[in-house]
Write an enzyme that holds these catalytic residues in place. Structure first.
Site, PDB file in Angstrom:
ATOM      1  N   LYS A  39       5.158  -7.488  -3.449  1.00  0.00           N
ATOM      2  CA  LYS A  39       3.733  -7.252  -3.705  1.00  0.00           C
ATOM      3  C   LYS A  39       3.543  -6.011  -4.583  1.00  0.00           C
ATOM      4  O   LYS A  39       4.452  -5.168  -4.699  1.00  0.00           O
ATOM      5  CB  LYS A  39       2.980  -7.111  -2.386  1.00  0.00           C
ATOM      6  CG  LYS A  39       3.473  -5.998  -1.480  1.00  0.00           C
ATOM      7  CD  LYS A  39       2.953  -6.184  -0.058  1.00  0.00           C
ATOM      8  CE  LYS A  39       3.384  -5.021   0.822  1.00  0.00           C
ATOM      9  NZ  LYS A  39       3.089  -5.268   2.244  1.00  0.00           N
ATOM     10  N   ARG A 137      -4.674  -6.304  11.992  1.00  0.00           N
ATOM     11  CA  ARG A 137      -5.027  -6.413  10.587  1.00  0.00           C
ATOM     12  C   ARG A 137      -5.200  -7.909  10.355  1.00  0.00           C
ATOM     13  O   ARG A 137      -5.940  -8.554  11.087  1.00  0.00           O
ATOM     14  CB  ARG A 137      -3.883  -5.817   9.755  1.00  0.00           C
ATOM     15  CG  ARG A 137      -4.288  -4.734   8.817  1.00  0.00           C
ATOM     16  CD  ARG A 137      -3.086  -4.079   8.154  1.00  0.00           C
ATOM     17  NE  ARG A 137      -2.017  -5.002   7.728  1.00  0.00           N
ATOM     18  CZ  ARG A 137      -0.986  -4.642   6.984  1.00  0.00           C
ATOM     19  NH1 ARG A 137      -0.863  -3.405   6.548  1.00  0.00           N
ATOM     20  NH2 ARG A 137      -0.061  -5.509   6.638  1.00  0.00           N
ATOM     21  N   TYR A 260      -6.285  24.616 -14.930  1.00  0.00           N
ATOM     22  CA  TYR A 260      -7.685  24.547 -14.497  1.00  0.00           C
ATOM     23  C   TYR A 260      -7.902  25.393 -13.250  1.00  0.00           C
ATOM     24  O   TYR A 260      -7.111  25.327 -12.299  1.00  0.00           O
ATOM     25  CB  TYR A 260      -8.065  23.105 -14.179  1.00  0.00           C
ATOM     26  CG  TYR A 260      -8.208  22.218 -15.385  1.00  0.00           C
ATOM     27  CD1 TYR A 260      -9.123  22.533 -16.401  1.00  0.00           C
ATOM     28  CD2 TYR A 260      -7.451  21.073 -15.514  1.00  0.00           C
ATOM     29  CE1 TYR A 260      -9.274  21.704 -17.506  1.00  0.00           C
ATOM     30  CE2 TYR A 260      -7.589  20.229 -16.619  1.00  0.00           C
ATOM     31  CZ  TYR A 260      -8.504  20.552 -17.610  1.00  0.00           C
ATOM     32  OH  TYR A 260      -8.649  19.738 -18.692  1.00  0.00           O
ATOM     33  N   MET A 313      -4.613  15.821 -15.830  1.00  0.00           N
ATOM     34  CA  MET A 313      -4.505  14.376 -16.071  1.00  0.00           C
ATOM     35  C   MET A 313      -3.196  13.994 -16.749  1.00  0.00           C
ATOM     36  O   MET A 313      -2.550  13.018 -16.383  1.00  0.00           O
ATOM     37  CB  MET A 313      -5.679  13.892 -16.928  1.00  0.00           C
ATOM     38  CG  MET A 313      -5.700  12.378 -17.091  1.00  0.00           C
ATOM     39  SD  MET A 313      -6.997  11.797 -18.183  1.00  0.00           S
ATOM     40  CE  MET A 313      -8.465  12.216 -17.277  1.00  0.00           C
TER      41      MET A 313
HETATM   42  C1  PLP Z   1       4.259  -5.005   2.977  1.00  0.00           C
HETATM   43  C2  PLP Z   1       4.677  -5.946   4.029  1.00  0.00           C
HETATM   44  C3  PLP Z   1       6.037  -6.102   4.340  1.00  0.00           C
HETATM   45  C4  PLP Z   1       7.106  -5.188   3.786  1.00  0.00           C
HETATM   46  O1  PLP Z   1       6.977  -3.899   4.403  1.00  0.00           O
HETATM   47  P1  PLP Z   1       7.987  -2.713   4.104  1.00  0.00           P
HETATM   48  O2  PLP Z   1       7.593  -1.643   5.068  1.00  0.00           O
HETATM   49  O3  PLP Z   1       7.751  -2.303   2.692  1.00  0.00           O
HETATM   50  O4  PLP Z   1       9.349  -3.224   4.311  1.00  0.00           O
HETATM   51  C5  PLP Z   1       6.385  -7.097   5.234  1.00  0.00           C
HETATM   52  N1  PLP Z   1       5.448  -7.891   5.806  1.00  0.00           N
HETATM   53  C6  PLP Z   1       4.131  -7.745   5.554  1.00  0.00           C
HETATM   54  C7  PLP Z   1       3.146  -8.641   6.225  1.00  0.00           C
HETATM   55  C8  PLP Z   1       3.695  -6.775   4.663  1.00  0.00           C
HETATM   56  O5  PLP Z   1       2.393  -6.617   4.433  1.00  0.00           O
END
Ligand code: PLP
Length: 382
Positions: A39, A137, A260, A313
């Site tokens: 992802k 979640r 800054y 930046m």
């Molecule tokens: C992001 C995610 C993972 C991978 O998690 P890591 O901590 O990066 O290994 C696995 N399963 C789900 C559902 C996730 O959202």
């Protein structure tokens, strides 16, 4: 190393290290299939090159968060099995079908939307069920899994390839929360005999065989960070190296402020370096010194160069007092993440975690991949 020799920041991604980390997962979860989570552009490291390398290594199953990411991954890996962790069927169904993606359905409503689609098609569609076991979640409660599992009219339209859930606290092995989630997951899994099960993220892989089931879903440990709070596994090799160009070196007089807000005022004449990477590159502004966290120290030729004043930046300013003048010259590459500056250290100084550092490295930062084209093994079609 890379043909693009302009000034600025460069992220070097060690694909051999990613491959080695994946093999470590595979050899740790020996009875399970080792998938990979890609992802957010493979945690900022580049979806296509990372996916191709993992596929060449033998990885067959990938996860993305979004259907759009899955479609991009499909172009890179035509034969992979791709599951989407955060689908919304009403919005994503077309892409899911077009790119042959498998949604991880997180509610009975999502199941029914996918079932309706399958009914229209006149054939079962592949799906995973995402069960809620304690992270609160995405995911459906056990009674919803039960409703799907025991309903032939739904089952007839689903080709269930996986039942999965996600751990909330696997990075803290002493926390009883993981054990509790595992018990709840076992109850859910028992409703779907014959369906492969998956619970472990990176941290879960290293929690032990009880957490492996039929498939593990590592993300961050492939990309060089073992998320365990204590006792990191030394087999997890660093992957990401961030460098940026030293553009100017000069000596600032005592009493002068840096950057800054002049948040740092030099007590004595100070040799400083201006480096071409700032918060627009993903070098977080919370690394500013003085700031809330420990002081961030970059490296020039292996010599420590602590940050001075605020991150802006497009640049940061370093104290070059400990770097030999022959080394700290304009055009030199400064190590911001690498062997002398572990990603965990940078993240800690910024008040965040390596996940956020990696995914925050912006598109402006040039990507380079190791091994380079010249270093390819014969027959490697990467
Ligand atoms: C992001 C995610 C993972 C991978 O998690 P890591 O901590 O990066 O290994 C696995 N399963 C789900 C559902 C996730 O959202």
């Amino acid at each position: 190393m890379d043909s693009d020799r302009g000034a600025g920041a460069r992220l070097t991604v060690d694909l051999d290290a990613i491959a080695a980390n994946w093999r470590t997962v595979r050899d740790t979860a020996i009875t399970a299939e080792a998938a990979a989570v890609l992802k957010a552009d493979a945690y900022g490291l580049g979806l296509a090159p990372v996916a191709r390398r993992l596929a060449a290594e033998g990885c067959r199953t990938f996860f993305t968060a979004l259907a759009s990411e899955g479609e991009a991954l499909r172009r890179a890996c035509p034969h992979a099995r791709i599951l989407v962790l955060s689908p919304v069927v009403a919005l994503d169904a077309e892409v899911l079908e077009r790119a042959a993606l498998v949604p991880c359905l997180p509610s009975i409503e999502e199941v029914d939307a996918w079932v309706a689609r399958a009914r229209d098609r006149g054939r079962p569609l592949p799906a995973a069920l995402h069960a809620e076991t304690g992270i609160n979640r995405l995911g459906m409660a056990a009674d919803a899994v039960h409703a799907v599992a025991t309903d032939p009219s739904r089952r007839a339209h689903l080709e269930l390839v996986l039942v999965m859930s996600h751990l909330a606290s696997a990075d803290a092995p002493a926390d009883p929360a993981s054990h509790r989630q595992r018990e709840r997951f076992d109850a859910v899994r028992a409703m779907l005999p014959g369906v492969a099960a998956s619970l472990a993220n990176s941290a879960g892989v290293f929690l032990g065989a009880d957490y492996h089931y039929q498939l593990v879903r590592p993300g961050i440990c492939l990309y060089g960070h073992d998320p365990h709070v204590h006792l990191r596994d030394p087999r997890v090799r660093p992957v990401a190296h961030l460098h940026a160009t030293l553009a100017q070196v000069k000596t600032v007089a005592a009493g002068e402020g840096i950057g800054y807000g002049a948040t740092h005022v030099c007590a004595a004449p100070t040799r400083i370096g201006v480096v071409l990477a700032g918060y627009a590159d993903g070098v977080r502004r919370s690394l500013s010194w003085p700031g809330a966290g420990p002081r961030y120290v970059a490296a020039v030729g292996g010599h420590p160069a602590p940050i001075l004043g605020r991150v802006s930046m497009d640049m940061i300013t370093l104290d070059l007092g400990a770097v030999p003048t022959t080394v700290a010259v304009p055009g030199a590459m400064v190590e911001l993440i690498g062997p002398a500056v572990p990603i965990e250290t940078m993240a800690g100084c910024a008040g965040t975690i390596p996940y956020e550092v990696l995914t925050g490295i912006s598109p402006r930062v040039r990507r380079a991949y190791l091994p380079t084209a010249e270093g390819r093994a014969p027959g490697d079609t990467r």
